[in-house]
Design a protein around this motif. Structure first.
Motif, mmCIF file in Angstrom:
data_model
loop_
_atom_site.group_PDB
_atom_site.id
_atom_site.type_symbol
_atom_site.label_atom_id
_atom_site.label_comp_id
_atom_site.label_asym_id
_atom_site.label_seq_id
_atom_site.Cartn_x
_atom_site.Cartn_y
_atom_site.Cartn_z
ATOM 1 N N TRP A 280 39.503 -45.009 -49.199
ATOM 2 C CA TRP A 280 39.292 -45.426 -47.808
ATOM 3 C C TRP A 280 38.198 -46.481 -47.784
ATOM 4 O O TRP A 280 37.180 -46.353 -48.472
ATOM 5 C CB TRP A 280 38.876 -44.242 -46.942
ATOM 6 N N GLU A 281 38.391 -47.490 -46.927
ATOM 7 C CA GLU A 281 37.358 -48.502 -46.758
ATOM 8 C C GLU A 281 36.267 -47.963 -45.851
ATOM 9 O O GLU A 281 36.512 -47.049 -45.052
ATOM 10 C CB GLU A 281 37.952 -49.747 -46.077
ATOM 11 N N THR A 282 35.085 -48.599 -45.947
ATOM 12 C CA THR A 282 33.978 -48.232 -45.048
ATOM 13 C C THR A 282 34.452 -48.333 -43.598
ATOM 14 O O THR A 282 34.175 -47.469 -42.766
ATOM 15 C CB THR A 282 32.786 -49.181 -45.289
ATOM 16 N N ASP A 284 37.466 -47.971 -42.398
ATOM 17 C CA ASP A 284 38.369 -46.869 -42.034
ATOM 18 C C ASP A 284 37.574 -45.626 -41.651
ATOM 19 O O ASP A 284 37.881 -44.953 -40.665
ATOM 20 C CB ASP A 284 39.284 -46.515 -43.223
#
Lengths: 377, 225
Positions: A280-282, A284
């Motif tokens: 997961w991206e920051t 997200d």
């Protein structure tokens, strides 16, 4: 685009399941938060509705009330002032008024006694407001007594009751004939309590007021706008008092929100670490947690505001009635016209939802920019 | 995909009184499509090295090459992309999200890809079938046994079909039977073309015939290869 929409759908799904997983904590938060919004919104809605109501009532009020002043005190005004006033350009009509206050020691209440040409009343007839009817237990056809300034008691027959829709202004009102009023008060013929004026052009009210003072220097014109401002400041002051009373609750909420905002539990941190570790991206993580905070705060705001709306407009604001309506013995019983001010709603939203959402996102942002390994350790 | 480490150092709390040098000048190469095991006692730096290879943390100095690409100095968003597509992680304590079902846990890494929900569910169920977890797919993960939880963790690591599987002390929380089953699974994955890197101090792992290479670590350094 499709992938983006699906991703948002997954994020919202995950947010909802995340809320459900911490059910107890989130329900507690929702209750406390909703209660605060309810209290604040009740005060705001109620005082605003009262001001609005007063404004509506005063719309039908005279544009200028003229009083005579003697040594800085309100005094009786000679009836022949009417002719002098009517000769002023811009004045569309005048009317002399007779009214005063009567204290009733039996019930400890003050009545407003007034002469009106709207009702054809004989010397022994009165029309009374709903508040007096309640407190004295008198109905149409019953007898009602008032004591004169000489100490003599006069008995009147209640011809009718005033319409309960106008209770905000008529609850303590006694309408009486001119003859009876002069007997009760000892005000001689040719004297009036005050004079009301209609002005031809509403934009010239101020100008007419200046002419009145120039022509009759012992008088004081009171403009409708000034009365409205007074109402405004009275209710704003009372609203302020209630806010001060609520300060404890507000403080508790601030501490509660701060506690929530200033730190994440070990479990929450670990979860952020896991999400980042699995790709997961920051952004997200932030979006998911933002939605979580937004759902709680928005739900609490909606529930609190709806409850306040029902409380104010459908249960007569039982919690704040004594403080906001005043300290009179004769409380008016009336239903306020439901009214929501957009700016007021936006202000309350801004000061409750926005700070909470922002405050909760800061520790999440701090956690989500840390290496996943460091968070999970 | 070949992974190459050159002069890797990792220092925690640098410049403070509690400064700790966890990895000291490590250089090594991890061959593709093989099973490599980092062996060593607790505190030898295995997990720290694995985290750096998997982009879960950054080295203090040194270079990590993934194929021809240097990944040790990349910004966070590029690292996220690598974690999502290249690596699959199996953590020592599995790190499943409590309260969610087995199926949901497995699908989590794929959420940011925005795949079709039906397709994603089918892929997750296929993995569950392969790993014998079909009957527990709708159970919350806290109901699972240690062996089941680990297999769920492997399924989660494989959902995005990564080229490299990283497993930290994979048998530490398993009994003998489950540990053997795990090694069998790892062997199958390697045969299917995955590169596997594990850390372990369990002889059952590093002495297993499926492991191609064992690298021994001590005090943050590579001792024997």
């Amino acid at each position: 685009m499709k992938a983006f929409i699906r991703k948002q759908g997954f994020l919202i799904d995950f947010t909802l399941s995340s809320l459900m997983r911490r059910k107890g904590k989130n329900i507690g938060l929702l209750i406390v938060y909703g209660l605060i919004v309810f209290l604040l919104a009740s005060v705001m809605l109620f005082s605003h509705a009262l001001r609005k109501e007063a404004g509506l009532v005063l719309q039908g009020a005279p544009e200028i009330v003229l009083q005579r002043m003697v040594a800085g005190r309100h005094a009786l005004i000679p009836a022949d002032y009417l002719d002098a006033i009517e000769s002023i350009r811009g004045v569309a009509g005048t009317e002399g008024r007779l009214w005063g206050y009567f204290y009733d020691p039996a019930v400890g209440a003050n009545y407003t006694v007034m002469v009106t040409p709207d009702y054809e009343l004989s010397g022994n007839e009165v029309v009374i407001g709903a508040g007096i009817s309640r407190i004295r237990g008198v109905a149409e056809g019953d007898f009602f007594s008032l004591r004169s300034d000489k100490g003599k008691t006069y008995v009147f027959k209640v011809k009718s009751l005033l319409d309960s829709e106008s209770e905000l202004v008529s609850t303590d009102l006694v309408l009486i004939s001119e003859k009876a009023f002069r007997v009760l008060t000892g005000i001689p013929e040719g004297r009036l309590t005050d004079i009301i004026l209609k002005v031809r052009n509403p934009r010239e009210v101020q100008k007419v007021a200046e002419k009145l003072v120039a022509r009759l220097p012992d008088t004081r014109p009171i403009l409708r706008e000034e009365i409205l401002r007074t109402y405004d400041s009275i209710f704003a002051w009372r609203q302020g008092i209630v806010f001060v009373l609520l300060l404890g609750a507000l403080l508790a909420f601030v501490i509660f929100a701060w506690d929530k905002a200033s730190g994440l539990s070990a479990e929450e941190k670990r979860e952020i670490g896991i999400l980042k570790a699995v790709g997961w991206e920051t952004g997200d993580v932030l979006r998911m947690k933002f939605w979580e905070g937004a759902i709680i705060s928005f739900s609490a705001f909606t529930l609190g505001y709806l409850a306040a709306y029902l409380h104010v407009f459908y249960s007569s604001a039982v919690l704040f009635e004594p403080v906001l309506k005043g300290w009179s013995v004769l409380y008016p019983q009336f239903d306020l016209v439901p009214f929501v001010d957009g700016l007021q709603l936006a202000t309350l939203f801004f000061f409750t939802v926005f700070p909470y959402t922002v405050a909760t996102i800061i520790p999440i942002w701090q956690a989500s920019i840390t290496d996943p390994d460091a968070i999970m350790r | 995909m070949r992974i190459e480490l050159s002069n890797i150092e990792k220092i925690f709390n640098r410049g403070r009184h509690n400064e700790f040098r966890a990895i000291r000048d490590v250089s090594m190469e991890i061959a593709p499509n093989r099973i490599t095991c980092l062996k060593g006692a607790s505190g030898s730096g295995k997990t720290t090295l694995l985290s750096m290879i998997g982009c879960l943390s950054r080295p203090t100095s040194g270079r990590i090459l993934l194929g021809e690409r240097m990944i040790s100095g990349l910004p966070e968003r590029f690292l996220t992309d690598i974690r999502r597509h290249t690596f699959g992680f199996v953590f020592q304590r599995f790190n499943l999200i409590q309260g969610l079902t087995v199926l949901d846990n497995i699908m989590i890494p794929a959420y940011p890809l925005g795949l079709d929900h039906g397709e994603l569910k089918r892929s997750a169920k296929l993995l569950l079938k392969q790993f014998g977890l079909e009957r527990v797919s709708n159970n919350p993960v806290q109901w699972l046994s240690g062996g089941e939880a680990q297999r769920v963790a492997i399924c989660r690591a494989l959902i995005n079909d990564p080229g490299v599987l990283l497993a930290d002390e994979p048998t530490a929380n398993l009994d003998l039977k489950n540990s053997r089953e795990f090694m069998e699974l790892i062997g199958n994955l390697s045969e299917s073309g995955k590169t596997i890197l594990m850390t372990s101090h369990d002889p059952l792992v590093y002495e297993s015939p499926v492991v191609d290479e064992v690298v021994e670590m001590h005090d943050g350094q590579i001792m024997v290869k």
